[in-house]
Structures are given as structure tokens and as C-alpha cells.
Design a protein around this motif. Structure first.
Motif, short mmCIF file in Angstrom:
data_model
loop_
_atom_site.label_atom_id
_atom_site.label_comp_id
_atom_site.label_asym_id
_atom_site.label_seq_id
_atom_site.Cartn_x
_atom_site.Cartn_y
_atom_site.Cartn_z
N SER A 1 9.21 -12.38 -87.68
CA SER A 1 10.77 -12.36 -87.22
C SER A 1 10.42 -11.35 -85.92
O SER A 1 10.89 -11.33 -84.82
N SER A 2 9.47 -10.06 -86.10
CA SER A 2 9.18 -9.26 -84.81
C SER A 2 8.52 -10.20 -83.68
O SER A 2 8.69 -10.02 -82.40
N LEU A 3 7.71 -11.07 -83.96
CA LEU A 3 6.91 -11.96 -83.07
C LEU A 3 7.93 -12.87 -82.41
O LEU A 3 7.83 -12.91 -81.19
N ILE A 4 8.83 -13.25 -83.13
CA ILE A 4 9.94 -14.04 -82.34
C ILE A 4 10.70 -13.16 -81.52
O ILE A 4 11.11 -13.48 -80.48
N PRO B 1 4.40 -16.57 -78.53
CA PRO B 1 4.36 -18.00 -79.06
C PRO B 1 4.05 -17.86 -80.59
O PRO B 1 3.26 -17.30 -81.04
N VAL B 2 4.90 -18.63 -81.33
CA VAL B 2 4.79 -18.66 -82.83
C VAL B 2 4.92 -20.11 -83.30
O VAL B 2 6.15 -20.58 -83.27
N VAL B 3 4.00 -20.82 -83.48
CA VAL B 3 4.11 -22.23 -83.82
C VAL B 3 3.03 -22.53 -84.92
O VAL B 3 1.80 -22.05 -84.74
N SER B 4 3.21 -23.47 -85.73
CA SER B 4 2.16 -23.75 -86.76
C SER B 4 1.24 -24.78 -86.27
O SER B 4 1.13 -25.48 -85.58
N LYS B 5 -0.13 -24.71 -86.81
CA LYS B 5 -1.01 -25.61 -86.66
C LYS B 5 -0.76 -27.02 -86.97
O LYS B 5 -1.02 -27.86 -86.32
N ALA B 6 0.27 -27.22 -87.88
CA ALA B 6 0.70 -28.58 -88.12
C ALA B 6 1.22 -29.24 -86.95
O ALA B 6 1.44 -30.25 -86.69
N GLU B 7 1.99 -28.38 -85.87
CA GLU B 7 2.68 -28.69 -84.88
C GLU B 7 2.05 -28.75 -83.77
O GLU B 7 2.19 -29.41 -82.77
N ASP B 8 1.02 -27.80 -83.62
CA ASP B 8 0.17 -27.77 -82.63
C ASP B 8 -1.30 -27.37 -82.92
O ASP B 8 -1.55 -25.93 -83.13
N ALA B 9 -2.06 -28.33 -83.12
CA ALA B 9 -3.43 -28.29 -83.83
C ALA B 9 -4.31 -27.35 -83.21
O ALA B 9 -5.31 -26.40 -83.65
N GLU B 10 -4.22 -27.32 -81.77
CA GLU B 10 -5.25 -26.44 -81.07
C GLU B 10 -4.67 -25.10 -80.82
O GLU B 10 -5.41 -24.04 -80.83
N GLN B 11 -3.59 -24.83 -80.74
CA GLN B 11 -3.20 -23.46 -80.24
C GLN B 11 -2.15 -22.84 -81.13
O GLN B 11 -1.81 -21.45 -81.20
N GLY B 12 -1.90 -23.67 -82.30
CA GLY B 12 -1.10 -23.26 -83.37
C GLY B 12 -1.75 -21.91 -84.08
O GLY B 12 -2.98 -21.76 -84.08
N LEU B 13 -0.87 -21.64 -85.15
CA LEU B 13 -1.42 -20.46 -86.15
C LEU B 13 -1.07 -20.91 -87.58
O LEU B 13 -0.19 -21.58 -87.66
N ALA B 14 -2.13 -20.65 -88.59
CA ALA B 14 -2.00 -21.14 -89.83
C ALA B 14 -2.47 -19.92 -90.77
O ALA B 14 -3.35 -18.95 -90.43
N PHE B 15 -1.92 -19.73 -91.90
CA PHE B 15 -2.25 -18.85 -92.99
C PHE B 15 -3.00 -19.41 -93.96
O PHE B 15 -2.28 -20.42 -94.70
N ARG C 1 17.93 -16.51 -83.50
CA ARG C 1 19.16 -15.51 -83.10
C ARG C 1 18.85 -14.31 -83.65
O ARG C 1 19.48 -13.32 -83.21
N GLY C 2 17.71 -13.88 -84.48
CA GLY C 2 17.61 -12.74 -84.97
C GLY C 2 18.55 -12.07 -85.72
O GLY C 2 18.98 -10.85 -85.79
N GLN C 3 19.45 -12.96 -86.52
CA GLN C 3 20.41 -12.52 -87.48
C GLN C 3 20.35 -13.12 -88.79
O GLN C 3 20.19 -14.05 -89.12
N LEU C 4 20.95 -12.32 -89.63
CA LEU C 4 21.20 -12.44 -91.02
C LEU C 4 22.66 -13.01 -91.13
O LEU C 4 23.39 -12.34 -91.06
N LEU C 5 22.78 -14.26 -91.40
CA LEU C 5 24.07 -14.80 -91.34
C LEU C 5 24.67 -14.77 -92.81
O LEU C 5 23.99 -15.34 -93.93
N ALA C 6 25.88 -14.57 -93.05
CA ALA C 6 26.91 -15.04 -94.29
C ALA C 6 27.14 -16.43 -93.95
O ALA C 6 27.56 -16.85 -93.09
N LEU C 7 26.91 -17.22 -95.03
CA LEU C 7 27.03 -18.61 -95.00
C LEU C 7 28.18 -19.00 -95.78
O LEU C 7 28.61 -18.59 -96.93
N GLU C 8 28.74 -20.29 -95.43
CA GLU C 8 29.63 -21.04 -96.37
C GLU C 8 29.39 -22.47 -96.35
O GLU C 8 28.52 -23.08 -95.06
N ALA C 9 29.62 -23.31 -97.15
CA ALA C 9 29.19 -24.71 -97.41
C ALA C 9 29.63 -25.46 -95.92
O ALA C 9 31.08 -25.27 -95.88
#
Length: 374
Positions: A140-143, A148-162, A48-56
Motif C-alpha cells: 500500500s505504501s509503494l502504491i 511500479p508494483v506489478v507481479s512477475k505473472a504480469e511482467d516476467a522481466e520487470q515484475g516482482l514476486a515473493f 484509491r488508498g481507501q478502506l471502503l464500507a461495502l454493500e452488495a
């Protein structure tokens, strides 16, 4: 009769918003996990690109136990807070209900970190926190750009890892770089004194954690968006042939330095080392200007409203009105920000001058990003 002032045009909407308010009405900021005025918890909903105020919002599972404050209960999506909230990373991002149902406990940004530094080493916890803060800004900027922003744990071939690595006291140094979707970062770059020393040693006018991360993702997105696509030939026409021996090119650059006329063709001296580095530096520059303009516009600022006249880039250079508005706003805004920096006696905010060839390269980045969004 007094002249009638022209009605100011509406500011372009930021791609990624940076100005937020708590449910209590006070301003809150991208990094915040709690409102300092009312102490309400906050969380960043990345899609959503938003910082939300939260409640339980208690649930049977005990997960996804937060909702946006002030939204009718039946319509309020459920969220979970990232498991790294209480770690040294101090993550304030949220997981949506789909991520919770998939069994994730880390947010989509923290899931990109494959290797955490050895927190037993002095300073490692603080440095990890600084890196993750910069990475959250980047992701957040990339999104927001719909890349495409997905981890290698979720996409071993095309994903990104640090891999965030810290050299052992008697071990070999960590080399920052990218290889097939894995970005390795020397965690000691988060030590301000060490990074500044390296900046002086290498003669760089600009060296930051965020800059490192943006640069290395440029290599990743070249593999994703350029190499396997029809963009490769127009890319080679502007940036050169990437098949030039990379190791030899870097060796030559570090031995001889950049060519004397690099400023007439590249965004930075290091960009002259090899076409891949030219792309990565230009990519990082594009992310710098997009996010900075997003931030300025989020707070009601815009380069075209400042009292500063520059010779504007025009359609003779790039026949793209939207891009020209972006780059001209950037040049005018940074001119003022440089003067503000000088007023504080600190280094220029933007220590670069963009040549026409560099602007053409930025335009190609802009087109590739736009095509990826589409």
C-alpha cells in the motif's frame, strides 16, 4: 495583555492514508474486513488508498458484486473481494472492475506471492497470515508513492514476486534474499520467538517482518530505478561501488563485524557490509519514516507539534526544504515515541541515531522516489 497563540500550520497530507471511517461513522482500520460496530463488510481499494464500507451490488457475472456504501448507485464503481479473504492470509483487499474483467481473482498484493508456504506444517497458516499483513502494509505504501508494483505473472522481466518458503524439518535452511525481482522470505521469521532469538544472535536492535520486506524491496528497486538510469553515478558517490565482490564483503562482515565507526556513516551496522546492503537498509529506513509519518498525520499527529527540541538538520546539509521538513518531523516524533515506549517498559520505538552522511543517503532515496513518481 495575553499573547496571541500562533495559528498552527496545516498538517501535510499523508501520502498513504491510514485513518478511515465506516459508513456508520465509527473508526475502522487498515486491517479490518468488517466493521465491529455495524458489521458492514469492508475492503481496501489500493489505487484509491481507501478502506471502503461495502454493500452488495449484484451483477450478471456474479463477480464484482460490491460497491461503496452510501454512494449513488450509478456512480459507484463495482468491486470484487480478494479470493484470499477466506484463506489463512485473511486478505481484505478489493479488485476493481478492470481486474475482474481481466480474469483475476486475487488482489494486486496477493498476486505478488508466487509461492505459498506448506500449510500442512505446524504454524504455517498463522505465519503466512502475518507475512501477508506486513506485505499489504508495504505494498500500500509503494502504491501510494506511485512506485511500479506489478507481479512477475504480469511482467516476467520487470515484475516482482515473493516466494514464501518454510524449511523442511530435515532440509537446508531457507535464505532470505532477493534475486532479479524474486524475494525469498524464510516464513519462520513470522514466529516471534525465533525472530527475537535471531535478533539477539545477530546483535540487531530492530528486526521485523515489515523491515525484512522493505529491505528486500530495496534490492528490487535498485535494479529498477538506479542501475539502468542516470542515478547510478550519484548513487556510487554516496553509497560506494557495488562492483565490490558481494560474497566476500558479506563473509568479511559476518567474520569481523561492522567497523567501529559505522554509526557515523550508515543507518545500521549491517549497512556497512556492502554498498547494496547500505542502499537496502537506507531504502527500508526511508519507507519506515514515510509510512510512520503518514500514519501519525492521518490521526492528526505531527513531529513538529510535539514539545521536544532537537538540533534540526538544515540547508547546509541538504538544500531541500521538503525533505528537511520530513526528516526533522521524523526525528522529533520518534524522540517522543521512544519516551512513550520507555514508559511502557518496552524497547525503544526507534533505536537508531541518524548521522549527516546517513541523512544525505536518505535524501538521495527521496529524490529517486520523487523522480519515479514524476
Amino acid at each position: 495583555m495575553l499573547p496571541v497563540a500562533a495559528t498552527p500550520r496545516a498538517l501535510p497530507a499523508p501520502t498513504t492514508a491510514r485513518a478511515f471511517s465506516c459508513a456508520c461513522g465509527r473508526p475502522v482500520f487498515f486491517r479490518n474486513s468488517e466493521c465491529l460496530a455495524c458489521h458492514r463488510p469492508l475492503g481496501y481499494a489500493a489505487l484509491r488508498g481507501q478502506l471502503l464500507a461495502l454493500e452488495a451490488a449484484p451483477s450478471r457475472s456474479g463477480r464484482g458484486s460490491w460497491r461503496e456504501a452510501g454512494v449513488p448507485v450509478r456512480r459507484a464503481p463495482r468491486y470484487a473481494r480478494c479470493a484470499n479473504l477466506d484463506s489463512a492470509a485473511a486478505c481484505n483487499w478489493l479488485l476493481d472492475s478492470a481486474e475482474v474483467l481481466a480474469g483475476f481473482t486475487l488482489c494486486r498484493c496477493c498476486r505478488l506471492t508466487r509461492t505459498v508456504p506448506d500449510l500442512a506444517q505446524p504454524g504455517a497458516g498463522l505465519w503466512w497470515c502475518r507475512i501477508e499483513q506486513a506485505k499489504r502494509r508495504l505494498v500500500s505504501s509503494l502504491i501510494g508513492l506511485k512506485l511500479p508494483v506489478v507481479s512477475k505473472a504480469e511482467d516476467a522481466e520487470q515484475g516482482l514476486a515473493f516466494d514464501l518458503l518454510l524449511s523442511a524439518p530435515d532440509g537446508p535452511p531457507v535464505v532470505t534474499g532477493h534475486a532479479d525481482g524474486v524475494i525469498t522470505l524464510d516464513v519462520s521469521e513470522a514466529d516471534d520467538a525465533r525472530r527475537e532469538a535471531r535478533r539477539h544472535e545477530l546483535g540487531e536492535p530492530y528486526r521485523t517482518l515489515l523491515g525484512h520486506l522493505r529491505h528486500e524491496t530495496g534490492h528490487y528497486y535498485w535494479q529498477c530505478l538506479v542501475e539502468p538510469s542516470a542515478w547510478l553515478q550519484p548513487w556510487r558517490e554516496l553509497f560506494g561501488d557495488e562492483r565490490e565482490d558481494y560474497a566476500q564483503a558479506l563473509q568479511r562482515h559476518y567474520a569481523d563485524g561492522a567497523p567501529a565507526d559505522w554509526g557515523q556513516r550508515f543507518v545500521s551496522a549491517y549497512a556497512s557490509a556492502h554498498p547494496w546492503e547500505d542502499w537496502a537498509e537506507t531504502w527500508a529506513h526511508y519507507l519506515h519514516l514515510v509510512d510512520t509519518l503518514d500514519t501519525a498525520r492521518s490521526f492528526g499527529l505531527d513531529g513538529e507539534r510535539v514539545e521536544l527540541s532537537y538540533e534540526r538538520f538544515d540547508a547546509e546539509l541538504v538544500a531541500d526544504e521538503g525533505f528537511l521538513q520530513l526528516i526533522n518531523s521524523w526525528m522529533e516524533l520518534t524522540g517522543v515515541l521512544n519516551e512513550l515506549s520507555r514508559s511502557m517498559g518496552v524497547a525503544d520505538f526507534y533505536p537508531f541515531v541518524l548521522s549527516a552522511p546517513a541523512v544525505r543517503k536518505l535524501h538521495l532515496v527521496h529524490r529517486i522516489v520523487a523522480a519515479a513518481r514524476a
